[in-house]
Design an enzyme around this catalytic site. Structure first.
Site, mmCIF file in Angstrom:
data_model
loop_
_atom_site.group_PDB
_atom_site.id
_atom_site.type_symbol
_atom_site.label_atom_id
_atom_site.label_comp_id
_atom_site.label_asym_id
_atom_site.label_seq_id
_atom_site.Cartn_x
_atom_site.Cartn_y
_atom_site.Cartn_z
ATOM 1 N N ASP A 22 -1.968 -0.857 5.926
ATOM 2 C CA ASP A 22 -2.327 -0.249 7.214
ATOM 3 C C ASP A 22 -3.821 -0.075 7.435
ATOM 4 O O ASP A 22 -4.240 0.360 8.507
ATOM 5 C CB ASP A 22 -1.665 1.130 7.333
ATOM 6 C CG ASP A 22 -2.312 2.164 6.419
ATOM 7 O OD1 ASP A 22 -2.520 1.854 5.228
ATOM 8 O OD2 ASP A 22 -2.633 3.261 6.894
ATOM 9 N N ASP A 31 0.856 -1.175 0.000
ATOM 10 C CA ASP A 31 0.000 0.000 0.000
ATOM 11 C C ASP A 31 0.904 1.241 0.000
ATOM 12 O O ASP A 31 2.098 1.160 0.328
ATOM 13 C CB ASP A 31 -0.881 -0.023 1.255
ATOM 14 C CG ASP A 31 -1.759 1.210 1.378
ATOM 15 O OD1 ASP A 31 -2.453 1.540 0.406
ATOM 16 O OD2 ASP A 31 -1.730 1.839 2.450
ATOM 17 N N ASP A 54 -0.353 5.213 0.804
ATOM 18 C CA ASP A 54 -0.664 6.213 1.841
ATOM 19 C C ASP A 54 -0.675 5.589 3.231
ATOM 20 O O ASP A 54 -1.418 4.642 3.499
ATOM 21 C CB ASP A 54 -2.020 6.857 1.566
ATOM 22 C CG ASP A 54 -2.013 7.723 0.319
ATOM 23 O OD1 ASP A 54 -0.949 7.854 -0.288
ATOM 24 O OD2 ASP A 54 -3.077 8.256 -0.038
#
Length: 256
Positions: free
Chosen positions: A196, A11, A13
């Site tokens: 996250d 991922d 961001d």
């Protein structure tokens, strides 16, 4: 494409990129190690193909495919017929007005609004608006209204995923759905996934090894299948700091 020792899906961001600054500087030691051992680095994000192409060039992984718009498509995808994004916007137009008003999508926000809610530069906000497969947005209503909104969208084949900041609409597909196809291009080496947010869960649990990167800006992910036996681990540092430490640990454990 050769047979690399591992393949990494990450991922962006809040994971490889700092939540506030979008910098990946703290992850550079691990990124260099991955490049040295020839491991494909597959960016997997809610970002558009246009946005991810910029980060691929900056990071130096433009030779590899990328998973875009939360798995709704690939950077290399070519679609026939009416583009999925146009069908999404058309579906939204059929939602009852009282519910539609509660969802403020990127199409509604425009470049200036996207810049305001994301903190992106005007150029970055323009790229974020170049969507092909999905529509992120802000939800301003109650939980009950959101359930009714999503039920109305489901009637048009539209699904929703909650990410770190936005509720993202698409016609389906997750980051995990794209992993096997990409990995097979490289001989299906051992896979590592880092993320996250809730929209990373399938990717984290699908990979051979997963890393949940600490996210102080969002709700903590619940314990995932694979954590108890150590197949999935959590960092105690956020963003690229946690990413770097976890990735170096994995490389050390694989003697790479």
């Amino acid at each position: 494409m050769g047979h690399p020792p591992l393949i990494v899906f990450t991922d962006l961001d809040g994971t490889l990129l700092d939540h506030e600054t979008y910098s990946y500087t703290a992850a550079q030691p691990a990124l260099r190690r991955l490049a040295e051992v020839g491991a494909p680095l597959i960016l997997a994000s809610s970002k558009t193909a246009a946005e991810i192409a910029v980060f691929q060039q900056r990071i130096g992984c433009e030779a590899f495919p990328a998973i875009v718009e939360n798995g709704a498509g690939l950077l290399v995808d070519v679609t026939d017929g009416q583009p999925p994004y146009q069908r999404l916007i058309a579906a939204l137009a059929h939602i009852p007005a009282r519910l539609r008003a509660r969802f403020e999508g990127f199409h509604d926000l425009g470049p200036d609004g996207i810049a305001r809610v994301t903190g992106l530069s005007p150029e970055g906000a323009f790229l974020a608006g170049q969507r092909q497969f999905s529509e992120p947005g802000l939800w301003h209503g109650t939980e009950a209204e959101q359930e009714a909104f999503l039920a109305a969208l489901n009637a048009h084949g539209v699904q929703a995923r909650r990410g770190g900041r936005f509720l993202t609409l698409s016609f389906g597909g997750t980051k995990a759905d794209r992993m096997a196809d990409i990995a097979s291009r490289y001989g299906s080496p051992p896979s590592v996934a880092l993320g996250d947010a809730p929209n990373d869960v399938e990717m984290l649990t699908t990979a051979d090894r997963g890393v949940i990167v600490e996210n102080p800006h969002g709700a903590t992910l619940p314990q995932l299948e694979g954590e108890a036996e150590g197949r999935i681990v959590r960092t105690d540092r956020p963003g690229p700091l946690g990413w770097n430490t976890a990735m170096l640990d994995i490389l050390d454990s694989m003697h790479l």
